[in-house]
Write a protein that holds these residues in place. Structure first.
Motif, PDB file in Angstrom:
ATOM      1  N   ALA A  27       0.827  -1.210   0.000  1.00 24.42           N
ATOM      2  CA  ALA A  27       0.000   0.000   0.000  1.00 24.42           C
ATOM      3  C   ALA A  27       0.858   1.256   0.000  1.00 24.42           C
ATOM      4  CB  ALA A  27      -0.929  -0.014   1.215  1.00 24.42           C
ATOM      5  N   VAL A  28       1.945   1.241   0.782  1.00 27.89           N
ATOM      6  CA  VAL A  28       2.840   2.405   0.837  1.00 27.89           C
ATOM      7  C   VAL A  28       3.493   2.645  -0.523  1.00 27.89           C
ATOM      8  CG1 VAL A  28       4.970   3.281   1.834  1.00 27.89           C
ATOM      9  CG2 VAL A  28       3.253   2.241   3.312  1.00 27.89           C
ATOM     10  N   MET A  29       3.987   1.581  -1.146  1.00 34.90           N
ATOM     11  CA  MET A  29       4.649   1.743  -2.441  1.00 34.90           C
ATOM     12  C   MET A  29       3.671   2.222  -3.515  1.00 34.90           C
ATOM     13  SD  MET A  29       7.205  -1.563  -2.509  1.00 34.90           S
ATOM     14  CE  MET A  29       8.389  -1.829  -1.179  1.00 34.90           C
ATOM     15  N   LEU A  30       2.461   1.698  -3.500  1.00 35.93           N
ATOM     16  CA  LEU A  30       1.453   2.127  -4.466  1.00 35.93           C
ATOM     17  C   LEU A  30       1.052   3.578  -4.223  1.00 35.93           C
ATOM     18  CD1 LEU A  30      -0.765  -1.087  -4.577  1.00 35.93           C
ATOM     19  CD2 LEU A  30       0.732  -0.241  -6.390  1.00 35.93           C
ATOM     20  N   LEU A  31       0.919   3.964  -2.955  1.00 34.02           N
ATOM     21  CA  LEU A  31       0.567   5.346  -2.632  1.00 34.02           C
ATOM     22  C   LEU A  31       1.657   6.303  -3.085  1.00 34.02           C
ATOM     23  CD1 LEU A  31      -1.277   7.411  -1.270  1.00 34.02           C
ATOM     24  CD2 LEU A  31      -0.125   6.896   0.904  1.00 34.02           C
ATOM     25  N   ILE A  32       2.904   5.930  -2.852  1.00 31.58           N
ATOM     26  CA  ILE A  32       4.025   6.774  -3.276  1.00 31.58           C
ATOM     27  C   ILE A  32       4.028   6.927  -4.794  1.00 31.58           C
ATOM     28  CG2 ILE A  32       6.542   6.863  -3.458  1.00 31.58           C
ATOM     29  CD1 ILE A  32       6.652   5.639  -0.644  1.00 31.58           C
ATOM     30  N   GLN A  33       3.758   5.837  -5.511  1.00 28.36           N
ATOM     31  CA  GLN A  33       3.718   5.934  -6.967  1.00 28.36           C
ATOM     32  C   GLN A  33       2.581   6.849  -7.424  1.00 28.36           C
ATOM     33  OE1 GLN A  33       5.972   4.698  -9.112  1.00 28.36           O
ATOM     34  NE2 GLN A  33       4.845   5.813 -10.693  1.00 28.36           N
ATOM     35  N   ALA A  34       1.439   6.769  -6.735  1.00 26.24           N
ATOM     36  CA  ALA A  34       0.316   7.637  -7.078  1.00 26.24           C
ATOM     37  C   ALA A  34       0.659   9.102  -6.831  1.00 26.24           C
ATOM     38  CB  ALA A  34      -0.918   7.231  -6.268  1.00 26.24           C
ATOM     39  N   ARG A  36       3.663  10.441  -6.860  1.00 30.38           N
ATOM     40  CA  ARG A  36       4.636  10.869  -7.869  1.00 30.38           C
ATOM     41  C   ARG A  36       3.968  11.137  -9.210  1.00 30.38           C
ATOM     42  NH1 ARG A  36       9.059   7.214  -9.068  1.00 30.38           N
ATOM     43  NH2 ARG A  36       9.984   9.078  -9.985  1.00 30.38           N
ATOM     44  N   ASP A  37       2.917  10.401  -9.522  1.00 29.50           N
ATOM     45  CA  ASP A  37       2.177  10.655 -10.757  1.00 29.50           C
ATOM     46  C   ASP A  37       1.357  11.940 -10.671  1.00 29.50           C
ATOM     47  OD1 ASP A  37       3.187   8.440 -11.969  1.00 29.50           O
ATOM     48  OD2 ASP A  37       1.319   7.288 -11.970  1.00 29.50           O
ATOM     49  N   PHE A  38       0.948  12.283  -9.466  1.00 30.03           N
ATOM     50  CA  PHE A  38       0.050  13.425  -9.278  1.00 30.03           C
ATOM     51  C   PHE A  38       0.802  14.746  -9.226  1.00 30.03           C
ATOM     52  CE2 PHE A  38      -2.128  16.374  -6.372  1.00 30.03           C
ATOM     53  CZ  PHE A  38      -3.348  16.516  -7.035  1.00 30.03           C
ATOM     54  N   VAL A  39       1.987  14.766  -8.629  1.00 28.99           N
ATOM     55  CA  VAL A  39       2.697  16.026  -8.421  1.00 28.99           C
ATOM     56  C   VAL A  39       3.294  16.528  -9.731  1.00 28.99           C
ATOM     57  CG1 VAL A  39       3.234  15.447  -6.027  1.00 28.99           C
ATOM     58  CG2 VAL A  39       4.874  14.861  -7.845  1.00 28.99           C
ATOM     59  N   ASP A  40       3.664  17.801  -9.748  1.00 30.75           N
ATOM     60  CA  ASP A  40       4.271  18.396 -10.929  1.00 30.75           C
ATOM     61  C   ASP A  40       5.695  17.869 -11.108  1.00 30.75           C
ATOM     62  OD1 ASP A  40       6.321  20.534  -9.736  1.00 30.75           O
ATOM     63  OD2 ASP A  40       4.487  20.576  -8.516  1.00 30.75           O
ATOM     64  N   PHE A  84      11.370   2.272  -1.972  1.00 27.44           N
ATOM     65  CA  PHE A  84       9.947   2.593  -1.978  1.00 27.44           C
ATOM     66  C   PHE A  84       9.536   3.381  -3.217  1.00 27.44           C
ATOM     67  CE2 PHE A  84      10.938   1.716   2.418  1.00 27.44           C
ATOM     68  CZ  PHE A  84       9.821   1.043   2.877  1.00 27.44           C
ATOM     69  N   LEU A  85      10.496   3.777  -4.036  1.00 29.31           N
ATOM     70  CA  LEU A  85      10.223   4.530  -5.261  1.00 29.31           C
ATOM     71  C   LEU A  85      10.351   3.598  -6.460  1.00 29.31           C
ATOM     72  CD1 LEU A  85      12.459   7.641  -4.458  1.00 29.31           C
ATOM     73  CD2 LEU A  85       9.982   7.504  -4.197  1.00 29.31           C
ATOM     74  N   HIS A  86       9.549   3.855  -7.491  1.00 29.65           N
ATOM     75  CA  HIS A  86       9.601   3.020  -8.690  1.00 29.65           C
ATOM     76  C   HIS A  86       9.451   3.877  -9.940  1.00 29.65           C
ATOM     77  CE1 HIS A  86       8.775   0.001  -5.588  1.00 29.65           C
ATOM     78  NE2 HIS A  86       9.369  -0.853  -6.406  1.00 29.65           N
ATOM     79  N   SER A  90       4.141  -0.410 -13.927  1.00 33.46           N
ATOM     80  CA  SER A  90       4.574  -1.765 -14.260  1.00 33.46           C
ATOM     81  C   SER A  90       5.758  -2.190 -13.391  1.00 33.46           C
ATOM     82  CB  SER A  90       4.941  -1.853 -15.740  1.00 33.46           C
ATOM     83  OG  SER A  90       5.998  -0.963 -16.060  1.00 33.46           O
ATOM     84  N   HIS A  91       6.647  -1.228 -13.089  1.00 41.05           N
ATOM     85  CA  HIS A  91       7.807  -1.515 -12.249  1.00 41.05           C
ATOM     86  C   HIS A  91       7.370  -1.886 -10.835  1.00 41.05           C
ATOM     87  CE1 HIS A  91      11.882   0.019 -10.478  1.00 41.05           C
ATOM     88  NE2 HIS A  91      11.845  -1.298 -10.572  1.00 41.05           N
ATOM     89  N   VAL A  92       6.523  -1.061 -10.243  1.00 41.66           N
ATOM     90  CA  VAL A  92       6.079  -1.355  -8.887  1.00 41.66           C
ATOM     91  C   VAL A  92       5.218  -2.612  -8.855  1.00 41.66           C
ATOM     92  CG1 VAL A  92       4.015   0.127  -8.979  1.00 41.66           C
ATOM     93  CG2 VAL A  92       5.078  -0.374  -6.781  1.00 41.66           C
TER      94      VAL A  92
END
Length: 257
Positions: A27-34, A36-40, A84-86, A90-92
């Motif tokens: 959940a933490v890794m998926l949240l971090i990926q989300a 990173r996709d959301f921020v500028d 924790f970063l991907h 597909s990577h995560v």
């Protein structure tokens, strides 16, 4: 037939019941990926600069002190936080699938605290070998693959341990988490382990040496995988809560017969 050690765990725990620590990490890794996709893009770069593992951070001839954020503290935490970063979904997703497969039995055997410490140690080992082989490199390294490789190695240390302790049962691979593990030299004489390790190293060396038809992405930090795997294999006994018993000598004779 020898009986397995009695543990304060549910011996009939369903095999698909994922340990809570695996669920939380995912959940933490998926949240971090989300996030990173959301921020500028600028914020995304700042996140990488602060939490990714960048070998140039440790080479003053490449980057002057203070160029990257975090200072000395980041010099330490990036040995683990990079995991924790991907690079994308597909990577995560791929790393989480491997963590589910190999991290689940390890988490059941180690328990939450030992599992998290093992995650940190194998991630740091991967970063350490990457640093030795990519001195001064500016490209950030991210991904949980080194820790996942450590889980693979740890699982090898006990996944066949049941054979000396109990008759075969349909749930034997699940129950293997409860049996004492054989010494490393015994494990490494098992042909199944030898085969797995040989294929695993061949695949990872292919990432480093290249493969035909563009099958290998040269950006994969394969040295980090090897670092996590080797340290996971060697340091497994330091984290393993399942004690050795006097019956180990009989176990070894049965494995070698």
């Amino acid at each position: 037939m020898l009986e397995p050690p009695r543990l304060a765990r549910d011996r009939r725990e369903p095999i698909l019941n994922v340990p809570a620590v695996i669920t939380v990490l995912a959940a933490v890794m998926l949240l971090i990926q989300a996030v990173r996709d959301f921020v500028d893009p600028d914020t995304g770069v700042e996140i990488l600069a602060l939490f990714a593992f960048i070998p140039a951070r440790f080479d003053p001839s490449v980057l002057a002190e203070g160029v990257l954020p975090g200072g000395v503290a980041a010099d330490v935490w990036t040995f683990v936080t990079y995991a924790f970063l991907h690079g994308g979904w597909s990577h995560v997703g791929l790393n989480l699938l491997w963590m589910l497969a190999f991290g689940t039995p390890v988490a059941r055997r180690f328990g939450t605290v030992r599992f998290l410490l093992f995650f940190a140690v194998t991630a740091a080992a991967g970063a350490g070998l990457h640093l030795l082989t990519h001195e001064g490199e500016l490209v950030p390294m991210i991904g949980a693959s080194a820790a996942v490789s450590g889980f693979m190695a740890a699982a090898l240390r006990f996944m066949f341990a049941h054979e000396g302790y109990a008759a075969w049962r349909p749930d034997m691979m699940e129950q293997a988490v409860h049996y004492p593990a054989a010494p490393l030299m015994v494990v490494l004489r098992d042909r199944r382990v030898i085969g797995f390790v040989a294929v695993w190293f061949a695949i990872n060396l292919a990432f480093g040496l290249g493969a035909p038809a563009g099958l290998v992405d040269g950006s994969v930090a394969w040295q980090a995988h090897i670092g996590g795997f080797i340290v996971g294999l060697l340091l497994f006994p330091l984290f393993d809560p399942v004690g050795r018993t006097p019956d180990d000598r009989l176990y070894s004779r049965q494995r070698n017969s």
